[in-house]
Design an enzyme around this catalytic site. Structure first.
Site: not given
Ligand code: AKB
Length: 317
Positions: A8, A11-12, A34, A54, A142, A146
């Site tokens: 990755g 990315g940012q 990718i 990945i 998300y 995590k």
């Molecule tokens: C998001 O906003 O999804 C990310 C983070 C805080 O993990 N910047």
């Protein structure tokens, strides 16, 4: 010498971390990407680049062998808001992908950094100065990936001795590569609007506090945690790190100190607002400070000054 693979890398975080790692270490620092997000410019020219998806374990293993990789920075992820629109893909990249990285690392003895996030916490978590070890019941996909990623990474350390380490990133602010699809993106976009002389339409409500960090601190944290003395680490996956917490009113007021004509109005994005409301206001990063010496360098004022200066150069303002 270290041989490092960044998955990755465009990315940012990856685009800046890859360059910093190349300037820090003498070994191979391989930019994994990718095909739809191929490296350009300095990132492409300054070191080896390889296609590494990945979700393809064989591809990861092949690149690890080719460059004798000993450390993997796993930065592949969908950010929080976009992950809500594609939850299966978020799981596939975040967890199936992580399983691939951990299995390859177990077999080939690589250390692994996989960032977690303030998104790993949920509405039941203590909101202010959120402790290192506390309730993690996120409501977003998300966040689910995590928390699962933190547990899986600790499992691979405890069960197989894979050297997994991680930090929980706040919203990251940078003038280099924009984030895509996060809840904290507003805190980057606001600087772009201010410097371009545009009115900023803020998708997050006044009074919504979230932890944020300037990218140079985040990059340093990513390297320092991997360099930390393992005998001092009580925790591994994942450390709270913090540097500043603000709401849209506070950042807007700070920007006005440098650009007095700056204007902002609110137009809430209900998806992002819902996510932000479920996240902590601020994290307690005592464990990171005690176990590996974490200390941020930038506060809101230092970051704002630097962001505006750099963006003015970029946009010829
Ligand atoms: C998001 O906003 O999804 C990310 C983070 C805080 O993990 N910047």
């Amino acid at each position: 010498m270290k041989n490092i693979l960044i998955i990755g890398s465009t990315g940012q975080i990856g685009s800046e971390l890859t360059m910093k790692l190349r300037n820090t270490y003498t070994g191979n620092v391989v930019a994994g990407y990718i095909p739809s997000a191929a490296p350009q410019g300095e990132l492409k020219e300054s070191g080896p680049c390889e296609v590494v998806d990945i979700t393809n374990a064989a591809q990861i293993a092949e690149v690890v062998d080719k460059y004798q990789i000993d450390t993997i920075y796993n930065l592949a992820a969908l950010l929080s808001a976009v992950a809500e629109t594609k939850p299966q893909l978020a799981w596939h990249i975040g967890i199936d992908g992580l399983c691939n990285v951990l299995e390859v690392s177990r077999e080939k003895k690589c250390a692994v950094f996989t960032p977690s996030s303030i998104g790993s916490f949920g509405p039941d978590t203590p909101k202010v100065k959120t402790p290192q070890d506390t309730l993690q019941r996120p409501k977003t996909m998300y966040g689910v990936t995590k928390v699962a990623g933190e547990l899986l990474s600790d499992y691979y350390f405890n069960r197989f001795g894979v050297d997994t380490r991680s930090v929980r990133f706040p919203g990251l602010i940078s003038y280099v590569t924009p984030p895509g699809g996060g809840t904290t993106d507003y805190a980057v976009d606001i600087y772009y609007s201010a410097v371009k002389g545009e009115k900023f339409v803020c998708p997050i409500a006044a009074g919504t506090f979230m932890d944020m960090m300037y990218m140079p601190d985040a990059l340093r944290a990513s390297i320092e945690i991997m360099e930390a003395d393992p005998t001092k680490l009580v925790h591994r996956n994942s450390f709270n790190i913090a540097s500043m917490s603000f709401d849209p009113e506070i950042i807007s007021k700070k920007i006005k100190e440098y650009i007095p004509q700056f204007e902002m109005e609110y137009q809430f994005d209900s998806l992002r607002q819902g996510i932000a409301d479920s996240w902590p206001d601020s994290l307690d990063d005592t464990c990171a400070r005690e176990e590996w010496g974490w200390k941020p360098e930038y506060d809101l004022d230092g970051m704002t000054r630097d962001m505006i200066e750099k963006l003015k150069i970029r946009f010829n303002k």
